[in-house]
Design a protein around this motif. Structure first.
Motif, PDB file in Angstrom:
ATOM      1  N   ALA A  71     -87.282  12.465   3.261  1.00  0.00           N
ATOM      2  CA  ALA A  71     -85.885  12.203   2.508  1.00  0.00           C
ATOM      3  C   ALA A  71     -85.584  10.734   3.052  1.00  0.00           C
ATOM      4  CB  ALA A  71     -84.701  13.100   2.776  1.00  0.00           C
ATOM      5  N   LEU A  72     -84.744   9.934   2.421  1.00  0.00           N
ATOM      6  CA  LEU A  72     -84.609   8.608   2.480  1.00  0.00           C
ATOM      7  C   LEU A  72     -83.115   8.378   2.392  1.00  0.00           C
ATOM      8  CD1 LEU A  72     -85.486   5.681   3.058  1.00  0.00           C
ATOM      9  CD2 LEU A  72     -85.890   5.427   0.237  1.00  0.00           C
ATOM     10  N   TRP A  73     -82.494   7.638   3.588  1.00  0.00           N
ATOM     11  CA  TRP A  73     -81.351   7.033   3.097  1.00  0.00           C
ATOM     12  C   TRP A  73     -81.171   5.386   3.238  1.00  0.00           C
ATOM     13  CZ3 TRP A  73     -76.760   7.825   7.496  1.00  0.00           C
ATOM     14  CH2 TRP A  73     -75.420   7.359   6.952  1.00  0.00           C
ATOM     15  N   ASP A  74     -81.326   4.909   2.206  1.00  0.00           N
ATOM     16  CA  ASP A  74     -81.244   3.511   1.950  1.00  0.00           C
ATOM     17  C   ASP A  74     -79.870   2.957   2.023  1.00  0.00           C
ATOM     18  OD1 ASP A  74     -81.581   0.788   0.939  1.00  0.00           O
ATOM     19  OD2 ASP A  74     -83.540   1.527  -0.005  1.00  0.00           O
ATOM     20  N   ARG A  75     -79.332   2.898   3.587  1.00  0.00           N
ATOM     21  CA  ARG A  75     -78.106   2.644   4.021  1.00  0.00           C
ATOM     22  C   ARG A  75     -77.623   1.006   3.434  1.00  0.00           C
ATOM     23  NH1 ARG A  75     -72.832   2.754   4.276  1.00  0.00           N
ATOM     24  NH2 ARG A  75     -72.148   1.632   6.092  1.00  0.00           N
ATOM     25  N   ARG A  76     -77.859   0.310   4.605  1.00  0.00           N
ATOM     26  CA  ARG A  76     -77.362  -1.052   4.573  1.00  0.00           C
ATOM     27  C   ARG A  76     -78.535  -2.012   5.172  1.00  0.00           C
ATOM     28  NH1 ARG A  76     -71.813  -2.206   3.657  1.00  0.00           N
ATOM     29  NH2 ARG A  76     -71.436  -0.593   1.896  1.00  0.00           N
ATOM     30  N   VAL A 104     -88.771  -5.063   0.187  1.00  0.00           N
ATOM     31  CA  VAL A 104     -88.262  -4.619  -1.019  1.00  0.00           C
ATOM     32  C   VAL A 104     -89.101  -3.794  -1.852  1.00  0.00           C
ATOM     33  CG1 VAL A 104     -87.511  -5.417  -3.239  1.00  0.00           C
ATOM     34  CG2 VAL A 104     -86.704  -6.779  -1.276  1.00  0.00           C
ATOM     35  N   PHE A 105     -90.357  -4.233  -1.942  1.00  0.00           N
ATOM     36  CA  PHE A 105     -91.429  -3.450  -2.546  1.00  0.00           C
ATOM     37  C   PHE A 105     -91.730  -2.327  -1.920  1.00  0.00           C
ATOM     38  CE2 PHE A 105     -93.345  -7.631  -3.949  1.00  0.00           C
ATOM     39  CZ  PHE A 105     -92.425  -7.977  -5.131  1.00  0.00           C
ATOM     40  N   LEU A 106     -91.722  -2.092  -0.635  1.00  0.00           N
ATOM     41  CA  LEU A 106     -92.021  -0.916   0.253  1.00  0.00           C
ATOM     42  C   LEU A 106     -90.671   0.080  -0.430  1.00  0.00           C
ATOM     43  CD1 LEU A 106     -93.309   0.948   2.425  1.00  0.00           C
ATOM     44  CD2 LEU A 106     -91.624   0.118   3.884  1.00  0.00           C
ATOM     45  N   ARG A 107     -89.545  -0.285  -0.447  1.00  0.00           N
ATOM     46  CA  ARG A 107     -88.342   0.597  -0.672  1.00  0.00           C
ATOM     47  C   ARG A 107     -88.440   1.109  -2.310  1.00  0.00           C
ATOM     48  NH1 ARG A 107     -83.991  -3.577   0.008  1.00  0.00           N
ATOM     49  NH2 ARG A 107     -82.496  -1.863  -0.528  1.00  0.00           N
ATOM     50  N   TYR A 108     -89.339   0.058  -3.181  1.00  0.00           N
ATOM     51  CA  TYR A 108     -89.417   0.594  -4.445  1.00  0.00           C
ATOM     52  C   TYR A 108     -90.536   1.691  -4.642  1.00  0.00           C
ATOM     53  CZ  TYR A 108     -87.131  -3.618  -6.593  1.00  0.00           C
ATOM     54  OH  TYR A 108     -86.523  -4.644  -7.070  1.00  0.00           O
ATOM     55  N   ILE A 113     -88.780   9.557  -3.524  1.00  0.00           N
ATOM     56  CA  ILE A 113     -88.196  10.651  -2.380  1.00  0.00           C
ATOM     57  C   ILE A 113     -86.832  10.671  -2.525  1.00  0.00           C
ATOM     58  CG2 ILE A 113     -88.084  10.752  -0.049  1.00  0.00           C
ATOM     59  CD1 ILE A 113     -90.550   8.870   0.393  1.00  0.00           C
ATOM     60  N   PRO A 114     -86.371  12.154  -2.327  1.00  0.00           N
ATOM     61  CA  PRO A 114     -85.029  12.328  -2.393  1.00  0.00           C
ATOM     62  C   PRO A 114     -84.160  11.399  -1.336  1.00  0.00           C
ATOM     63  CG  PRO A 114     -86.124  14.324  -2.239  1.00  0.00           C
ATOM     64  CD  PRO A 114     -87.205  13.012  -1.918  1.00  0.00           C
ATOM     65  N   SER A 115     -83.061  10.756  -2.070  1.00  0.00           N
ATOM     66  CA  SER A 115     -82.457   9.716  -1.364  1.00  0.00           C
ATOM     67  C   SER A 115     -80.945   9.597  -1.370  1.00  0.00           C
ATOM     68  CB  SER A 115     -83.047   8.265  -1.579  1.00  0.00           C
ATOM     69  OG  SER A 115     -82.753   8.206  -2.915  1.00  0.00           O
ATOM     70  N   ILE A 116     -80.301   9.051  -0.497  1.00  0.00           N
ATOM     71  CA  ILE A 116     -79.163   8.517  -0.676  1.00  0.00           C
ATOM     72  C   ILE A 116     -79.096   7.134  -0.423  1.00  0.00           C
ATOM     73  CG2 ILE A 116     -76.755   8.412   0.613  1.00  0.00           C
ATOM     74  CD1 ILE A 116     -76.997  11.259   1.413  1.00  0.00           C
ATOM     75  N   GLY A 117     -78.571   6.472  -1.536  1.00  0.00           N
ATOM     76  CA  GLY A 117     -78.857   5.013  -1.686  1.00  0.00           C
ATOM     77  C   GLY A 117     -80.000   4.826  -2.424  1.00  0.00           C
ATOM     78  N   SER A 118     -80.020   3.826  -3.463  1.00  0.00           N
ATOM     79  CA  SER A 118     -81.354   3.556  -4.082  1.00  0.00           C
ATOM     80  C   SER A 118     -81.216   1.968  -4.308  1.00  0.00           C
ATOM     81  CB  SER A 118     -81.245   4.499  -5.261  1.00  0.00           C
ATOM     82  OG  SER A 118     -82.163   3.881  -6.358  1.00  0.00           O
ATOM     83  N   VAL A 119     -82.678   1.699  -4.056  1.00  0.00           N
ATOM     84  CA  VAL A 119     -82.866   0.148  -4.386  1.00  0.00           C
ATOM     85  C   VAL A 119     -82.924  -0.312  -5.821  1.00  0.00           C
ATOM     86  CG1 VAL A 119     -85.536   0.434  -4.094  1.00  0.00           C
ATOM     87  CG2 VAL A 119     -84.380  -1.740  -3.495  1.00  0.00           C
ATOM     88  N   VAL A 120     -83.418   1.090  -6.511  1.00  0.00           N
ATOM     89  CA  VAL A 120     -83.552   0.961  -8.110  1.00  0.00           C
ATOM     90  C   VAL A 120     -82.095   0.955  -8.745  1.00  0.00           C
ATOM     91  CG1 VAL A 120     -84.522   2.023  -9.739  1.00  0.00           C
ATOM     92  CG2 VAL A 120     -85.870   1.778  -7.867  1.00  0.00           C
ATOM     93  N   ASN A 121     -81.392   1.831  -8.580  1.00  0.00           N
ATOM     94  CA  ASN A 121     -80.016   2.356  -9.103  1.00  0.00           C
ATOM     95  C   ASN A 121     -78.775   1.675  -8.432  1.00  0.00           C
ATOM     96  OD1 ASN A 121     -81.755   3.880 -10.900  1.00  0.00           O
ATOM     97  ND2 ASN A 121     -81.606   5.688  -9.553  1.00  0.00           N
ATOM     98  N   ASP A 122     -78.991   1.540  -7.216  1.00  0.00           N
ATOM     99  CA  ASP A 122     -77.477   1.050  -6.741  1.00  0.00           C
ATOM    100  C   ASP A 122     -77.073  -0.215  -7.220  1.00  0.00           C
ATOM    101  OD1 ASP A 122     -77.459   3.041  -5.100  1.00  0.00           O
ATOM    102  OD2 ASP A 122     -77.448   2.007  -3.202  1.00  0.00           O
TER     103      ASP A 122
END
Length: 328
Positions: A71-76, A104-108, A113-122
Motif C-alpha cells: 500500500a502507498l500513502w502519497d502524502r506530501r 514523478v515517473f516512479l509514482r506513476y 497499488i492501493p493508496s491514499i493520495g494519488s499522483v494521477v487523480n489528486d
C-alpha cells in the motif's frame, strides 16, 4: 510494506506510523527533498524483461522492493532539493530536475497499488469545476458560483444575491521575497452591490472566483478515509468577521472551537460516493450548515490536512488511515 512518500517537516505520518508499527506492519518513509542524499535506489528491466525496484535509506538501513509494497500513502512529496555534491547553478538545477522526473515517473508506476493520495487523480480532483459537477451528481446542495474574467458575468450574479464571497482558485498566498512575508488570501465577503463600482480592469486582468454568500449556523470539516467518515463541527459564527466568521482558517489563533459531530447518514454516503466518482480513497470536505439545517458543499481537498481535527476532537483518523493501509 507500506510506502509513505512525503517530506521531513510533515507531522501527519508520525501517528499513523506509530499505529502501524504497533500492529507489526512495516513502513518505509521516503522524504523526497532528500531523495539524492538519504537514499540509494534503482529501477531496472533485466534481460528477461523482468521489472524490479528497490530503495534503501542510508540513515537507518531500512530497505524495500517494489514487490514488497502492499500500500502507498502519497502524502506530501516535495521536489528533490538536497544534493550530495553541489556544482554550478546550472548543473545543480539539471540534477534536481532529473531527480524530480524520476520521482514523478516512479509514482506513476506505483499508481495501481492501493493508496491514499494519488499522483494521477489528486490534481484533477482538485478542480473546483469538476467538484461542483460531481457534487451535483451525488445530490449535494451547492452555491451559485462564477469563474470569469467578465465584469458583466459578476454583475449578473450580483443582481441575484445580497452578498457575495470572493475566493482564490488555486494560489492561496503570495510570497514577498524581499520582505520575507507570506500574504495569505482568505475568502472575502462583500455586498453584491459593491461590484457595480469596480472597474472592468479589476476583472479582466485575471480569472476571479465568486460565489453567493451562504448564511451559516456553523461549518463542518468532514474527513473520509475509505468508507470511514469523521465530521468536525467548526463554530465559526461565534467569531468576529476578521477572526474566522467569514473564513474559519483565520480563527486558528483566536479560540475557534471544534468538536466531533454526528453527520447524517445521507451526507456521509454522499461523501463516500463523491470520492468513488473521483477515483479517491481520501478527502477532506468543507460544508456550511445553514440556520435552516441545509448542508451546503463548498469543496473537497483530495490531500487535505486532518491532524488538527484529530488533536482537537479525538476523532480516530490516524487509526482509520492505518486500517486502510494495512487492509484491516
Amino acid at each position: 510494506m507500506i510506502l509513505i512518500i512525503t517530506n521531513k517537516e510533515d507531522a501527519h505520518p508520525t501517528p499513523v506510523i506509530e499505529r502501524l508499527s504497533a500492529r507489526g506492519v512495516p513502513v518505509f518513509r521516503l522524504n523526497t527533498e532528500a531523495l539524492l542524499t538519504d537514499y540509494d535506489f534503482g529501477w531496472q528491466v533485466d534481460a528477461a524483461g523482468e521489472i524490479s525496484f528497490w530503495i534503501r535509506c542510508r540513515l537507518n538501513g531500512l530497505e524495500t522492493t517494489g514487490r514488497e509494497i502492499t500500500a502507498l500513502w502519497d502524502r506530501r512529496p516535495e521536489k528533490p532539493e538536497e544534493l550530495p555534491y553541489p556544482s554550478t547553478p546550472e548543473i545543480d538545477r539539471h540534477n534536481r530536475e532529473e531527480a524530480l522526473g524520476f520521482l514523478v515517473f516512479l509514482r506513476y508506476w506505483l499508481k495501481d497499488i492501493p493508496s491514499i493520495g494519488s499522483v494521477v487523480n489528486d490534481r484533477p480532483a482538485a478542480s473546483k469545476m469538476l467538484q461542483y459537477a460531481t457534487a451535483r451528481e451525488v445530490g449535494f446542495k451547492i452555491p451559485r458560483t462564477c469563474f470569469s474574467n467578465s465584469r458583466e458575468q459578476f454583475l449578473k450574479l450580483s443582481q441575484e444575491c445580497a452578498d457575495l464571497i470572493l475566493k482564490p482558485i488555486d494560489v492561496c498566498d503570495v510570497w514577498d521575497e524581499k520582505h520575507g512575508v507570506d500574504y495569505v488570501f482568505y475568502a472575502q465577503k462583500t455586498p453584491a452591490a459593491s461590484l457595480r463600482e469596480v472597474p472592468n480592469e479589476a476583472f479582466s486582468q485575471t480569472v476571479s472566483f465568486v460565489q453567493e454568500y451562504i448564511e451559516k449556523a456553523f461549518e463542518l470539516r468532514v474527513t473520509v478515509v475509505g468508507k470511514q467518515v469523521f465530521a468536525c463541527k467548526i463554530d465559526s459564527q461565534a467569531q468576529q468577521e476578521e477572526t474566522g466568521r467569514i473564513d474559519w482558517r483565520q480563527g486558528y489563533e483566536h479560540g475557534l472551537k471544534q468538536n466531533a459531530f454526528a453527520l447524517p447518514d445521507t451526507v456521509s454516503s454522499q461523501c463516500v460516493a463523491f470520492l468513488y466518482r473521483m477515483g479517491l480513497n481520501f478527502g477532506c470536505f468543507d460544508f456550511i450548515v445553514t440556520p435552516s439545517g441545509e448542508y451546503v458543499f463548498l469543496e473537497c481537498n483530495p490531500n487535505g490536512q486532518w491532524l488538527w481535527v484529530e488533536l482537537s476532537t479525538g476523532l480516530k483518523i490516524a487509526d482509520a488511515i492505518a486500517d486502510f493501509l494495512s487492509n484491516e
